[in-house]
Design a protein around this motif. Structure first.
Motif, PDB file in Angstrom:
ATOM      1  N   SER A  90       0.807  -1.219   0.000  1.00 51.16           N
ATOM      2  CA  SER A  90       0.000   0.000   0.000  1.00 51.16           C
ATOM      3  C   SER A  90       0.842   1.271   0.000  1.00 51.16           C
ATOM      4  N   HIS A  91       2.186   1.142   0.154  1.00 50.46           N
ATOM      5  CA  HIS A  91       3.038   2.336   0.193  1.00 50.46           C
ATOM      6  C   HIS A  91       4.290   2.076  -0.638  1.00 50.46           C
ATOM      7  N   GLN A  94       7.320   0.372   1.108  1.00 45.46           N
ATOM      8  CA  GLN A  94       7.190  -0.992   1.604  1.00 45.46           C
ATOM      9  C   GLN A  94       7.843  -1.985   0.646  1.00 45.46           C
ATOM     10  N   LYS A 117       2.227  -1.430  -6.314  1.00 47.72           N
ATOM     11  CA  LYS A 117       2.225  -0.660  -5.076  1.00 47.72           C
ATOM     12  C   LYS A 117       1.174   0.427  -5.211  1.00 47.72           C
ATOM     13  N   SER A 119      -2.307   2.262  -2.935  1.00 53.96           N
ATOM     14  CA  SER A 119      -2.979   2.424  -1.647  1.00 53.96           C
ATOM     15  C   SER A 119      -4.293   1.654  -1.608  1.00 53.96           C
TER      16      SER A 119
END
Length: 304
Positions: A90-91, A94, A117, A119
């Motif tokens: 989601s980021h 990450q 990737k 959100s």
């Protein structure tokens, strides 16, 4: 698998019986032992002097042809399981590689793994939509077996007629088409349970497709007011002839129970459910045994 099962996977060169049947004597009865030329085809039995016929095959009784063993599905045909993977973070900061490695470790080729990737708040996820589109294309072209299950509800008994063009199109594409026995829906099929609610009897096999959850080669069949024990036995018998399918009955569950496979590739298989009507908090239970409060116990499916 017993010695007899291994031997009967081969045809007998002496009595000329097909696989799945015991050896036949000259008098037309079941032979007391398997013929040497047959059991020597099994490497671990090649040095035996004799292999006796088990009692459940009826040695000495009138010989009858048995059921041929299921044919194993080649791994290079479209009928085998085709896996598609999806990984997401989601980021941007990450790490995503561990998910890709876990999917690859389960035999999913890199070209069938969709990663992005994005959100959680974003409703449209391009790679996720691409993965779903790939699954739809595979489902449309792969010759998987279709099982037609007429509803035991009298008002819905002919609703499958509207799906007949879909079954015929799949059949023309090479997909096997199996139809469950259409129940006559006689009055004796419908009974009233001790709680005053209608129940299905066992006068004829009935099964509802919506009561079946498939996880790879494992199928969970709920025994309920729209599917009985005879319907479960019919499905288990039929799928046994198609290959390595395992059918598990699910009995006595709460009406509002929801079953769903969670994280089948990247971790332990979990079954999420609401086991009782009084407990509103969903509990989690492993297939191998209950760990949540009031969780139902069932068998954990083997990898497909």
């Amino acid at each position: 698998m017993s010695d007899a099962d291994d031997v009967e996977r081969h045809a007998c060169p002496r009595c000329v019986v097909d696989p799945g049947s015991p050896c036949r004597s000259r008098s037309g009865t079941v032979a007391g032992t398997y013929h040497t030329g047959r059991f020597m085809k099994v490497p671990r039995l090649a040095k035996r002097l004799r292999v006796p016929t088990p009692a459940d095959r009826g040695p000495g009784q009138l010989w009858r042809s048995g059921t041929p063993p299921p044919v194993s599905i080649p791994t290079d045909t479209p009928a085998t399981d085709i896996r598609v993977g999806y990984a997401r973070c989601s980021h941007l900061t990450q790490e995503l590689q561990s998910q890709l490695d876990a999917l690859a470790a389960h035999g999913i080729p890199r070209e069938k793994i969709f990663a992005e990737k994005v959100s959680t708040r974003v409703r449209v996820r391009p790679k996720f939509e691409a993965a779903l589109d790939a699954c739809r294309q595979i489902k449309a072209h792969a010759p998987h077996c279709r099982v037609e299950c007429p509803s035991p509800t009298r008002a819905r008994t002919h609703e499958l007629d509207t799906l007949r063009p879909m079954f015929q199109q799949a059949l023309q594409a090479g997909s096997p088409w199996i139809a469950a026995p259409r129940p006559p829906l006689r009055d004796e099929l419908y009974t009233i349970g001790g709680d005053g609610r209608p129940r299905l009897g066992e006068s004829e096999p009935t099964i509802e497709a919506a009561n079946v959850l498939r996880c790879g080669r494992d199928l969970f069949v709920q025994i309920s007011g729209s599917g009985n024990e005879l319907g479960y036995r019919w499905l288990e018998t039929v799928l046994r002839q198609l290959g390595d399918y395992r059918v598990h009955p699910v009995r006595d569950v709460y009406t509002g129970t929801t079953w769903t496979p969670a994280s089948p590739c990247c971790g332990p298989a979990w079954c999420c459910s609401t086991p009782t009507a009084s407990k509103r908090t969903p509990s989690r239970s492993r297939y191998a045994g209950g760990t949540g409060s009031g969780a139902r116990r069932c068998a954990r499916p083997a990898p497909p």
